[in-house]
Design a protein around this motif. Sequence first.
Motif, PDB file in Angstrom:
ATOM      1  N   SER A   1      62.749  29.468  44.635  1.00 46.25           N
ATOM      2  CA  SER A   1      63.213  28.116  44.946  1.00 46.25           C
ATOM      3  C   SER A   1      63.946  27.502  43.760  1.00 46.25           C
ATOM      4  N   ASP A   2      63.395  27.661  42.560  1.00 43.73           N
ATOM      5  CA  ASP A   2      64.016  27.068  41.377  1.00 43.73           C
ATOM      6  C   ASP A   2      65.354  27.712  41.029  1.00 43.73           C
ATOM      7  N   LEU A   3      65.490  29.017  41.340  1.00 51.70           N
ATOM      8  CA  LEU A   3      66.713  29.732  40.978  1.00 51.70           C
ATOM      9  C   LEU A   3      67.668  29.893  42.162  1.00 51.70           C
ATOM     10  N   HIS A   4      67.303  29.275  43.286  1.00 53.26           N
ATOM     11  CA  HIS A   4      68.191  29.280  44.459  1.00 53.26           C
ATOM     12  C   HIS A   4      68.514  30.707  44.897  1.00 53.26           C
ATOM     13  N   THR A   5      67.462  31.520  45.085  1.00 55.89           N
ATOM     14  CA  THR A   5      67.633  32.886  45.562  1.00 55.89           C
ATOM     15  C   THR A   5      66.484  33.198  46.515  1.00 55.89           C
ATOM     16  N   SER A   6      66.360  34.447  46.927  1.00 58.18           N
ATOM     17  CA  SER A   6      65.317  34.800  47.897  1.00 58.18           C
ATOM     18  C   SER A   6      64.073  35.335  47.206  1.00 58.18           C
ATOM     19  N   ARG A   7      62.915  35.166  47.865  1.00 61.93           N
ATOM     20  CA  ARG A   7      61.657  35.665  47.316  1.00 61.93           C
ATOM     21  C   ARG A   7      61.675  37.192  47.209  1.00 61.93           C
ATOM     22  N   VAL A   8      62.321  37.861  48.161  1.00 62.01           N
ATOM     23  CA  VAL A   8      62.382  39.326  48.149  1.00 62.01           C
ATOM     24  C   VAL A   8      63.101  39.821  46.890  1.00 62.01           C
ATOM     25  N   VAL A   9      64.223  39.178  46.566  1.00 60.25           N
ATOM     26  CA  VAL A   9      64.979  39.549  45.357  1.00 60.25           C
ATOM     27  C   VAL A   9      64.133  39.300  44.113  1.00 60.25           C
ATOM     28  N   VAL A  10      63.475  38.146  44.049  1.00 59.49           N
ATOM     29  CA  VAL A  10      62.635  37.818  42.897  1.00 59.49           C
ATOM     30  C   VAL A  10      61.517  38.846  42.732  1.00 59.49           C
ATOM     31  N   SER A  11      60.838  39.186  43.811  1.00 63.51           N
ATOM     32  CA  SER A  11      59.725  40.140  43.740  1.00 63.51           C
ATOM     33  C   SER A  11      60.196  41.504  43.231  1.00 63.51           C
ATOM     34  N   ARG A  12      61.349  41.939  43.715  1.00 64.15           N
ATOM     35  CA  ARG A  12      61.881  43.238  43.280  1.00 64.15           C
ATOM     36  C   ARG A  12      62.212  43.235  41.795  1.00 64.15           C
ATOM     37  N   LEU A  13      62.861  42.166  41.337  1.00 61.05           N
ATOM     38  CA  LEU A  13      63.271  42.111  39.940  1.00 61.05           C
ATOM     39  C   LEU A  13      62.088  41.857  39.003  1.00 61.05           C
ATOM     40  N   LEU A  14      61.095  41.111  39.478  1.00 65.92           N
ATOM     41  CA  LEU A  14      59.884  40.930  38.671  1.00 65.92           C
ATOM     42  C   LEU A  14      59.174  42.266  38.463  1.00 65.92           C
ATOM     43  N   LYS A  15      59.134  43.083  39.492  1.00 62.13           N
ATOM     44  CA  LYS A  15      58.520  44.405  39.356  1.00 62.13           C
ATOM     45  C   LYS A  15      59.276  45.250  38.345  1.00 62.13           C
ATOM     46  N   HIS A  16      60.592  45.123  38.348  1.00 61.91           N
ATOM     47  CA  HIS A  16      61.402  45.862  37.364  1.00 61.91           C
ATOM     48  C   HIS A  16      61.109  45.367  35.949  1.00 61.91           C
ATOM     49  N   LEU A  17      60.978  44.054  35.777  1.00 59.81           N
ATOM     50  CA  LEU A  17      60.631  43.502  34.468  1.00 59.81           C
ATOM     51  C   LEU A  17      59.244  43.963  34.026  1.00 59.81           C
ATOM     52  N   GLU A  18      58.332  44.094  34.987  1.00 57.72           N
ATOM     53  CA  GLU A  18      56.991  44.586  34.651  1.00 57.72           C
ATOM     54  C   GLU A  18      57.060  46.042  34.199  1.00 57.72           C
ATOM     55  N   ASN A  19      57.854  46.849  34.876  1.00 58.04           N
ATOM     56  CA  ASN A  19      58.008  48.262  34.498  1.00 58.04           C
ATOM     57  C   ASN A  19      58.618  48.409  33.112  1.00 58.04           C
ATOM     58  N   GLU A  20      59.427  47.423  32.713  1.00 58.72           N
ATOM     59  CA  GLU A  20      60.030  47.438  31.377  1.00 58.72           C
ATOM     60  C   GLU A  20      59.059  46.924  30.310  1.00 58.72           C
ATOM     61  N   GLY A  21      57.901  46.448  30.722  1.00 61.63           N
ATOM     62  CA  GLY A  21      56.901  45.966  29.769  1.00 61.63           C
ATOM     63  C   GLY A  21      57.118  44.548  29.292  1.00 61.63           C
TER      64      GLY A  21
END
Length: 215
Positions: free
Chosen positions: A181-201
């Motif tokens: 909501s804050d970044l004006h995008t979809s929850r699906v996109v956020v969840s995918r990219l957050l998982k990628h950030l988690e994989n990067e540590g």
Amino acid sequence: MNKAEIKEKLSDFFHIAFEKELIDDIAEVGVFKKIKENELLIDINDKFDKIPLLINGAIKISREDKHGEEIVLYFLERGDTCTVSFGSCLGTMKSQVRGIAEKDSEVIFIPVNKLEEWMVKYKTWRTFIFDSYNIRINEMFEAIDTLAFMKMEDRIFKYLTDKVKIMRNTELNITHQDIASDLHTSRVVVSRLLKHLENEGKIKLHRNKIDILDF
């Protein structure tokens, strides 16, 4: 809260920035208010008759498009004021932004007629107002640059690290939908990219909570 208590709160933070006489004047006319987390400070199309001076806490300032979608512009921290509300205060326009408390906050409201009076009377107040304008303008330019030039993954990580600075805590109680909501995008996109950030540590994901590791 009485005048002496308001003066004490002001002196804790503004004793270097403001002269004693200005602090005395603010304490004399200021109205203290506590704002709970998620409580509205200012809404779009509001007209303010008081200037908010943030003593403690954090306020999220966002903009809304014609479809009702929001995007975060910047955050107010301790010692800040919402300069974009000045036009509304002076009766020239309605508020174009929404301000919501990110956490429990304390605000001193100053009558609008003091804005111009103190600009003439106190050099430190004039400097404070001009500096506040410059900071907010630079933050809005940064928001535009972020939208225009940064990849969504980088925008999300910047958003999270900015939140850490505001909240003064590397553990953020926030949902994927909140970020979307804050970044004006979809929850699906956020969840995918957050998982990628988690994989990067860089982060650690929990249910409705994110730990920021790379900060």
